[in-house]
Design an enzyme around this catalytic site. Structure first.
Site, PDB file in Angstrom:
ATOM      1  N   GLU A   1       0.890  -1.118  -0.004  1.00 20.96           N
ATOM      2  CA  GLU A   1      -0.113  -0.195  -0.064  1.00 20.96           C
ATOM      3  C   GLU A   1       0.885   1.216   0.178  1.00 20.96           C
ATOM      4  OE1 GLU A   1      -3.191  -2.177   2.837  1.00 20.96           O
ATOM      5  OE2 GLU A   1      -2.703   0.057   3.498  1.00 20.96           O
TER       6      GLU A   1
ATOM      7  N   CYS B   1       2.923   8.402   1.710  1.00 25.63           N
ATOM      8  CA  CYS B   1       3.282   7.589   2.491  1.00 25.63           C
ATOM      9  C   CYS B   1       3.753   6.220   1.914  1.00 25.63           C
ATOM     10  CB  CYS B   1       2.028   7.411   3.724  1.00 25.63           C
ATOM     11  SG  CYS B   1       2.298   6.113   4.785  1.00 25.63           S
TER      12      CYS B   1
ATOM     13  N   CYS C   1       5.907  -7.587   7.680  1.00 23.52           N
ATOM     14  CA  CYS C   1       6.830  -7.111   8.679  1.00 23.52           C
ATOM     15  C   CYS C   1       7.341  -8.027   9.779  1.00 23.52           C
ATOM     16  CB  CYS C   1       6.343  -5.701   9.259  1.00 23.52           C
ATOM     17  SG  CYS C   1       7.253  -4.997  10.381  1.00 23.52           S
TER      18      CYS C   1
ATOM     19  N   CYS D   1       4.194  -5.956  15.793  1.00 23.04           N
ATOM     20  CA  CYS D   1       3.634  -5.211  16.928  1.00 23.04           C
ATOM     21  C   CYS D   1       1.993  -5.615  17.070  1.00 23.04           C
ATOM     22  CB  CYS D   1       3.531  -3.682  16.601  1.00 23.04           C
ATOM     23  SG  CYS D   1       5.216  -2.986  16.409  1.00 23.04           S
TER      24      CYS D   1
ATOM     25  N   CYS E   1      -0.904  -3.806  15.188  1.00 20.05           N
ATOM     26  CA  CYS E   1      -0.729  -3.668  13.646  1.00 20.05           C
ATOM     27  C   CYS E   1      -1.128  -4.596  12.657  1.00 20.05           C
ATOM     28  CB  CYS E   1       0.805  -3.188  13.439  1.00 20.05           C
ATOM     29  SG  CYS E   1       1.215  -2.928  11.682  1.00 20.05           S
TER      30      CYS E   1
ATOM     31  N   GLY F   1       5.713  -2.263   6.555  1.00 16.81           N
ATOM     32  CA  GLY F   1       7.148  -2.895   6.945  1.00 16.81           C
ATOM     33  C   GLY F   1       7.897  -1.675   7.823  1.00 16.81           C
TER      34      GLY F   1
ATOM     35  N   SER G   1       8.606   5.429  16.589  1.00 10.61           N
ATOM     36  CA  SER G   1       7.229   4.784  16.979  1.00 10.61           C
ATOM     37  C   SER G   1       7.627   4.427  18.471  1.00 10.61           C
ATOM     38  CB  SER G   1       6.796   3.734  16.283  1.00 10.61           C
ATOM     39  OG  SER G   1       6.222   4.263  14.858  1.00 10.61           O
TER      40      SER G   1
ATOM     41  N   HIS H   1       5.068   4.856  21.465  1.00 11.33           N
ATOM     42  CA  HIS H   1       3.800   4.182  21.806  1.00 11.33           C
ATOM     43  C   HIS H   1       3.512   3.634  23.341  1.00 11.33           C
ATOM     44  CE1 HIS H   1       3.613   4.387  17.657  1.00 11.33           C
ATOM     45  NE2 HIS H   1       3.579   2.989  17.351  1.00 11.33           N
TER      46      HIS H   1
ATOM     47  N   CYS I   1      -2.117   1.072   8.285  1.00  8.09           N
ATOM     48  CA  CYS I   1      -1.267   0.442   7.295  1.00  8.09           C
ATOM     49  C   CYS I   1      -1.767  -1.283   7.157  1.00  8.09           C
ATOM     50  CB  CYS I   1       0.007   0.374   7.664  1.00  8.09           C
ATOM     51  SG  CYS I   1       0.497  -0.077   9.078  1.00  8.09           S
TER      52      CYS I   1
HETATM   53  N1  SAH Z   1       7.310  -0.114  10.943  1.00  8.50           N
HETATM   54  C1  SAH Z   1       7.667   1.476  11.072  1.00  8.50           C
HETATM   55  C2  SAH Z   1       6.970   2.400   9.961  1.00  8.50           C
HETATM   56  C3  SAH Z   1       5.602   1.816   9.527  1.00  8.50           C
HETATM   57  S1  SAH Z   1       4.215   1.733  10.680  1.00  8.50           S
HETATM   58  C4  SAH Z   1       7.140   1.840  12.366  1.00  8.50           C
HETATM   59  O1  SAH Z   1       6.678   1.052  13.203  1.00  8.50           O
HETATM   60  O2  SAH Z   1       7.382   3.192  12.749  1.00  8.50           O
HETATM   61  C5  SAH Z   1       3.846   3.518  10.620  1.00  8.50           C
HETATM   62  C6  SAH Z   1       2.949   3.958  11.863  1.00  8.50           C
HETATM   63  O3  SAH Z   1       1.603   3.212  11.760  1.00  8.50           O
HETATM   64  C7  SAH Z   1       3.527   3.374  13.061  1.00  8.50           C
HETATM   65  O4  SAH Z   1       3.730   4.589  14.066  1.00  8.50           O
HETATM   66  C8  SAH Z   1       2.534   2.485  13.691  1.00  8.50           C
HETATM   67  O5  SAH Z   1       2.716   2.470  15.030  1.00  8.50           O
HETATM   68  C9  SAH Z   1       1.303   3.041  12.895  1.00  8.50           C
HETATM   69  N2  SAH Z   1       0.169   2.047  13.128  1.00  8.50           N
HETATM   70  C10 SAH Z   1       0.241   0.807  13.081  1.00  8.50           C
HETATM   71  N3  SAH Z   1      -1.067   0.219  13.191  1.00  8.50           N
HETATM   72  C11 SAH Z   1      -1.874   1.068  13.509  1.00  8.50           C
HETATM   73  C12 SAH Z   1      -3.282   1.472  13.616  1.00  8.50           C
HETATM   74  N4  SAH Z   1      -3.973   0.334  13.749  1.00  8.50           N
HETATM   75  N5  SAH Z   1      -3.810   2.445  14.001  1.00  8.50           N
HETATM   76  C13 SAH Z   1      -3.125   3.774  13.833  1.00  8.50           C
HETATM   77  N6  SAH Z   1      -1.783   3.743  13.690  1.00  8.50           N
HETATM   78  C14 SAH Z   1      -1.109   2.282  13.445  1.00  8.50           C
HETATM   79 FE1  SF4 Z   2       5.914  -3.404  11.396  1.00 12.18          FE
HETATM   80 FE2  SF4 Z   2       5.736  -0.915  11.954  1.00 12.18          FE
HETATM   81 FE3  SF4 Z   2       3.480  -2.402  11.908  1.00 12.18          FE
HETATM   82 FE4  SF4 Z   2       5.200  -2.635  14.071  1.00 12.18          FE
HETATM   83  S1  SF4 Z   2       3.941  -0.879  13.477  1.00 12.18           S
HETATM   84  S2  SF4 Z   2       4.500  -4.327  13.016  1.00 12.18           S
HETATM   85  S3  SF4 Z   2       7.255  -2.286  13.079  1.00 12.18           S
HETATM   86  S4  SF4 Z   2       4.921  -1.972  10.306  1.00 12.18           S
END
Ligand code: SAH
Ligand code: SF4
Length: 358
Positions: A87, A113, A120, A124, A127, A170, A225, A227, A344
């Protein structure tokens, strides 16, 4: 298989295609004129055009789905040569600006973006991208082509100011070599000319790779990130924290070369009843002490099957106010394109269930 032409820096291309000035011409056709075939590259000799055609892929991505949100953001799903999908999102921000005579004009600010991997490894808990596991790294060209396809689709002129965020699918630092090369290809002044200081790499906090990225001194912006503000909670949300704890991330950030006028962005995904309390805000302020930081609070974007919940607007506001009162810059990121399943991985997931991609 043909080689993806966007994998090549101009320098590399000039070694493949002689004489060297041809690389500059080809770059211009690809990145300025947004050419869709080698055939139309009129100032190249005919033979060269057919050789390019035989050896190089000019359209490595196929757009298989496109969703437009009410706020104007557009989410794209691209199919790669091997059938996997990634995406990318075009975020539109309208900025009020004024003409010289004082009348209001609207200026469109674009942020794209982009994804750096299919899936990945980091895993997390919140995610969706993590759910399908890790499939493979994207090549530099596959990263570059996402932006190029969006320029083409939206007729964005090649000289328009665009910001890039590596916040799609990713973990960019888990694919550091290809991402670093993409940063360079994007910034080439004979190409897209997107300066590194308009590119932001977001990471879940691979401290050793942050150090490595810092040593490369690319001039890019860094987003962490975070959190969670204590290791116990962070480990639950982000298992990577067992290998790289909060202290190690902060240490890596302190050593990172940052443009004088810039700040490190700390992303804080707010989840209802998990990390949305003022005690966490207090700890966050302490943690950022001495770092030129900016905090971005993100609404958790729920999806089918998750137990996490979107926070209350009131709690977001209180959290933000606390930080601001302590002198920490803090913005709230409205989940852009909530109506188009923006977080994402969601469009990919939806299309997989419909049999598009793999
Ligand atoms: N892997 C990298 C970059 C991609 S994720 C990282 O984790 O930073 C990009 C952002 O989207 C991260 O800050 C992640 O925490 C956030 N994200 C993931 N799942 C999400 C969700 N369900 N709602 C809102 N943000 C989310
Ligand atoms: Fe990977 Fe970023 Fe999603 Fe964590 S938030 S699983 S590092 S894409």
């Amino acid at each position: 298989m043909k080689k993806i032409i966007h994998d090549y820096t101009r320098e590399e291309l000039s070694k493949e295609i002689k004489p060297a000035f041809r690389a500059k011409q080809i770059y211009s056709w690809i990145y300025h004129k947004h050419s869709n075939s080698f055939e139309e590259m009129a100032n190249l000799p005919k033979l060269m055009r057919s050789e390019l055609e035989n050896n190089f892929e000019l359209n490595p991505l196929e757009c298989v789905s496109k969703q437009e949100s009410q706020d104007g953001s557009i989410k794209y799903l691209f199919r790669l040569y091997d059938g996997h999908t990634v995406e990318a999102v075009l975020l539109l921000m309208r900025e009020a600006q004024y003409h010289e005579d004082g009348t209001l004009k609207h200026h469109r600010r674009y942020t794209v973006c982009i994804s750096s991997q299919v899936g990945c490894k980091v895993g997390c808990a919140f995610c969706l991208t993590a759910k399908g596991g890790f499939i493979r790294n994207l090549s530099s060209g596959e990263i570059v082509a996402q932006v190029l396809e969006i320029y083409k689709d939206q007729n964005i002129p090649s000289n328009h100011r665009v910001n890039l965020v590596y916040m799609g699918m990713g973990e960019p630092l888990d694919n550091l070599e290809n991402v670093a090369k993409a940063v360079k290809i994007f910034s080439d002044e004979d190409g897209m000319s997107i300066s590194p200081n308009r590119q932001t790499i977001s990471t879940s906090g691979l401290s050793s790779k942050i150090e490595k990225l810092g040593k490369m001194d690319l001039g890019i912006n860094l987003a962490i990130s975070l959190h969670a503000v204590d290791d116990e909670l962070r480990e639950r949300l982000m298992p990577i924290n067992k290998a790289y704890n909060i202290a190690s991330i902060m240490e890596a950030v302190r050593n990172f070369p940052i443009n004088q006028r810039k700040k490190v962005l700390f992303e804080y995904l707010v989840i209802k009843d998990v990390n949305d309390d003022i005690k966490s805000a207090k700890k966050l302020v302490k943690l950022l002490n001495g770092i030129k930081a900016k905090v971005n609070l993100i609404y958790f974007n729920p999806y089918l099957g998750t137990n996490f919940k979107r926070p209350e607007a009131e709690d977001m506001r209180k959290f933000q106010e606390y930080l601001l009162a302590k002198g920490v810059l803090c913005t709230i990121r409205e989940s852009k394109g909530l109506d188009i399943s923006a977080a994402c991985g969601q469009l990919r997931e939806q299309k997989l269930s419909e049999g598009v991609g793999k």
